[in-house]
Scaffold this active site. Structure first.
Site, PDB file in Angstrom:
ATOM      1  N   ARG A 283      -6.793   2.208  -3.028  1.00  0.00           N
ATOM      2  CA  ARG A 283      -5.667   1.448  -2.420  1.00  0.00           C
ATOM      3  C   ARG A 283      -5.668  -0.139  -2.624  1.00  0.00           C
ATOM      4  O   ARG A 283      -6.719  -0.806  -3.045  1.00  0.00           O
ATOM      5  CB  ARG A 283      -5.775   1.698  -0.919  1.00  0.00           C
ATOM      6  CG  ARG A 283      -6.869   1.356  -0.070  1.00  0.00           C
ATOM      7  CD  ARG A 283      -8.079   1.987  -0.340  1.00  0.00           C
ATOM      8  NE  ARG A 283      -8.086   3.443  -0.168  1.00  0.00           N
ATOM      9  CZ  ARG A 283      -8.557   3.865   1.081  1.00  0.00           C
ATOM     10  NH1 ARG A 283      -8.953   3.196   1.997  1.00  0.00           N
ATOM     11  NH2 ARG A 283      -8.285   5.272   1.232  1.00  0.00           N
TER      12      ARG A 283
ATOM     13  N   ARG B   9       0.830  -1.102  -0.141  1.00  0.00           N
ATOM     14  CA  ARG B   9      -0.012  -0.018  -0.024  1.00  0.00           C
ATOM     15  C   ARG B   9       0.892   1.090   0.178  1.00  0.00           C
ATOM     16  O   ARG B   9       1.595   1.435   0.865  1.00  0.00           O
ATOM     17  CB  ARG B   9      -0.822   0.033   1.108  1.00  0.00           C
ATOM     18  CG  ARG B   9      -1.661   1.243   1.207  1.00  0.00           C
ATOM     19  CD  ARG B   9      -2.895   1.102   2.180  1.00  0.00           C
ATOM     20  NE  ARG B   9      -3.745   2.453   2.101  1.00  0.00           N
ATOM     21  CZ  ARG B   9      -4.758   2.708   2.902  1.00  0.00           C
ATOM     22  NH1 ARG B   9      -5.212   1.960   3.636  1.00  0.00           N
ATOM     23  NH2 ARG B   9      -5.338   3.766   2.939  1.00  0.00           N
TER      24      ARG B   9
ATOM     25  N   ASP C 289      -9.116  -2.046   8.609  1.00  0.00           N
ATOM     26  CA  ASP C 289      -9.912  -0.904   9.508  1.00  0.00           C
ATOM     27  C   ASP C 289     -10.110  -1.706  10.435  1.00  0.00           C
ATOM     28  O   ASP C 289     -10.985  -2.761  10.626  1.00  0.00           O
ATOM     29  CB  ASP C 289     -10.989  -0.002   9.214  1.00  0.00           C
ATOM     30  CG  ASP C 289     -10.259   0.899   7.944  1.00  0.00           C
ATOM     31  OD1 ASP C 289      -9.073   1.274   7.952  1.00  0.00           O
ATOM     32  OD2 ASP C 289     -11.181   1.017   7.260  1.00  0.00           O
TER      33      ASP C 289
ATOM     34  N   ASP D 104      -6.974  -1.954   2.372  1.00  0.00           N
ATOM     35  CA  ASP D 104      -7.311  -1.400   3.576  1.00  0.00           C
ATOM     36  C   ASP D 104      -7.798  -2.151   4.694  1.00  0.00           C
ATOM     37  O   ASP D 104      -8.647  -2.982   4.226  1.00  0.00           O
ATOM     38  CB  ASP D 104      -8.204  -0.202   3.161  1.00  0.00           C
ATOM     39  CG  ASP D 104      -8.622   0.663   4.400  1.00  0.00           C
ATOM     40  OD1 ASP D 104      -7.802   1.224   5.082  1.00  0.00           O
ATOM     41  OD2 ASP D 104      -9.803   1.008   4.321  1.00  0.00           O
TER      42      ASP D 104
HETATM   43  C1  X6L Z   1     -17.790  13.597   2.007  1.00  0.00           C
HETATM   44  C2  X6L Z   1     -16.265  13.656   2.246  1.00  0.00           C
HETATM   45  C3  X6L Z   1     -18.458  12.745   2.116  1.00  0.00           C
HETATM   46  C4  X6L Z   1     -15.605  12.611   2.359  1.00  0.00           C
HETATM   47  C5  X6L Z   1     -17.891  11.316   2.453  1.00  0.00           C
HETATM   48  C6  X6L Z   1     -16.334   9.003   3.080  1.00  0.00           C
HETATM   49  C7  X6L Z   1     -14.294   9.959   2.818  1.00  0.00           C
HETATM   50  C8  X6L Z   1     -15.778   7.840   3.156  1.00  0.00           C
HETATM   51  C9  X6L Z   1     -13.729   8.970   2.982  1.00  0.00           C
HETATM   52  C10 X6L Z   1     -16.357  11.403   2.561  1.00  0.00           C
HETATM   53  C11 X6L Z   1     -15.811  10.184   2.700  1.00  0.00           C
HETATM   54  C12 X6L Z   1     -14.561   7.590   3.045  1.00  0.00           C
HETATM   55  C13 X6L Z   1     -14.101   3.125   0.885  1.00  0.00           C
HETATM   56  C14 X6L Z   1     -14.566   3.613   0.019  1.00  0.00           C
HETATM   57  C15 X6L Z   1     -12.922   5.078   1.023  1.00  0.00           C
HETATM   58  C16 X6L Z   1     -14.228   1.644   0.825  1.00  0.00           C
HETATM   59  C17 X6L Z   1     -16.124   1.914  -0.489  1.00  0.00           C
HETATM   60  C18 X6L Z   1     -13.747   6.581   3.464  1.00  0.00           C
HETATM   61  C19 X6L Z   1     -12.334   6.252   2.894  1.00  0.00           C
HETATM   62  N1  X6L Z   1     -12.807   3.701   1.430  1.00  0.00           N
HETATM   63  N2  X6L Z   1     -15.580   3.385  -0.761  1.00  0.00           N
HETATM   64  N3  X6L Z   1     -14.321   5.184   0.049  1.00  0.00           N
HETATM   65  N4  X6L Z   1     -15.264   1.247   0.177  1.00  0.00           N
HETATM   66  N5  X6L Z   1     -17.086   1.606  -1.014  1.00  0.00           N
HETATM   67  O1  X6L Z   1     -13.570   0.780   1.440  1.00  0.00           O
HETATM   68  O2  X6L Z   1     -14.242   5.712   3.843  1.00  0.00           O
HETATM   69  S1  X6L Z   1     -11.952   6.280   1.183  1.00  0.00           S
HETATM   70 MG    MG Z   2     -11.283   2.274   5.490  1.00  0.00          MG
HETATM   71 MG    MG Z   3      -7.765   2.444   6.830  1.00  0.00          MG
END
Ligand code: X6L
Ligand code: MG
Ligand code: MG
Length: 169
Positions: A95, A86, A100, A98
């Site tokens: 990535r 990563r 968590d 991940d």
């Molecule tokens: C506004 C700004 C709204 C940021 C939401 C949501 C940021 C989730 C980061 C957000 C915001 C994350 C995954 C993902 C990510 C995953 C799916 C995060 C970290 N990781 N989408 N997006 N699965 N489907 O594992 O969770 S980035």
């Molecule tokens: Mg995550």
């Molecule tokens: Mg993480």
């Protein structure tokens, strides 16, 4: 593993390379970690990205029993991320893997770099759908009842069954 091992849940995600192989490799590496046994893994879901636009993810949740402290379980997870290559580019970017830490028993921890239950798990269907498969009553961040979970009509389209549970190594 002794009977004073703690049951913990770890969320897995990948959206680069061979995503399913990456999830399987991470489960294998978790199971090989001293002090950690993988007991069950959820089905694998293909999920639309939440946050910045990027490729679809595969997500799953693993149940482990561990004699490691929360801090050491977190460190082991981060080490697996690093060993699997990563590279952190932009925040919230694509990535290879991940991991968590979602729940550690029913312990609540709020320390630098270590917040359990995971502070945003209750608003992420890509975490909740596989987690609820394994644990119908997960510990959520304080003050977030099950009725506020994002599991309404829009959730099914964003979290789609992709593969059966990864076999416990
Ligand atoms: C506004 C700004 C709204 C940021 C939401 C949501 C940021 C989730 C980061 C957000 C915001 C994350 C995954 C993902 C990510 C995953 C799916 C995060 C970290 N990781 N989408 N997006 N699965 N489907 O594992 O969770 S980035
Ligand atoms: Mg995550
Ligand atoms: Mg993480």
């Amino acid at each position: 593993m002794t009977e004073d091992a703690v049951r913990a849940f770890i969320g897995l995600g990948s959206n680069l390379g061979d995503r399913l192989a990456n999830l399987k490799e991470a489960v294998l590496r978790l199971s090989k970690t001293d002090g950690v046994s993988v007991t069950r893994v959820s089905r694998v879901y293909e999920t639309s990205p939440v946050g910045p636009p990027q490729p679809d993810f595969l997500n799953a949740v693993a149940e482990v029993r561990t004699v490691l402290s929360p801090r050491d379980l977190l460190a082991a997870s981060l080490r697996i991320e690093e060993e699997m290559g990563r590279v952190r580019h932009e925040r919230w970017g694509p990535r290879v893997i991940d991991l968590d830490l979602l729940n550690y028993g029913r312990m609540e921890i709020d320390e630098r770099g270590l917040t359990v239950p995971h502070p945003r798990m209750h608003e992420r269907a890509f975490v909740l759908v596989p987690l609820l498969e394994l644990e119908p009553d997960p510990l959520l961040p304080a003050d977030h009842p099950v009725t506020s979970l994002p599991l309404g009509p829009s959730a099914p389209a964003a979290v789609r069954p992709f593969a059966p549970p990864i076999e416990v190594p």
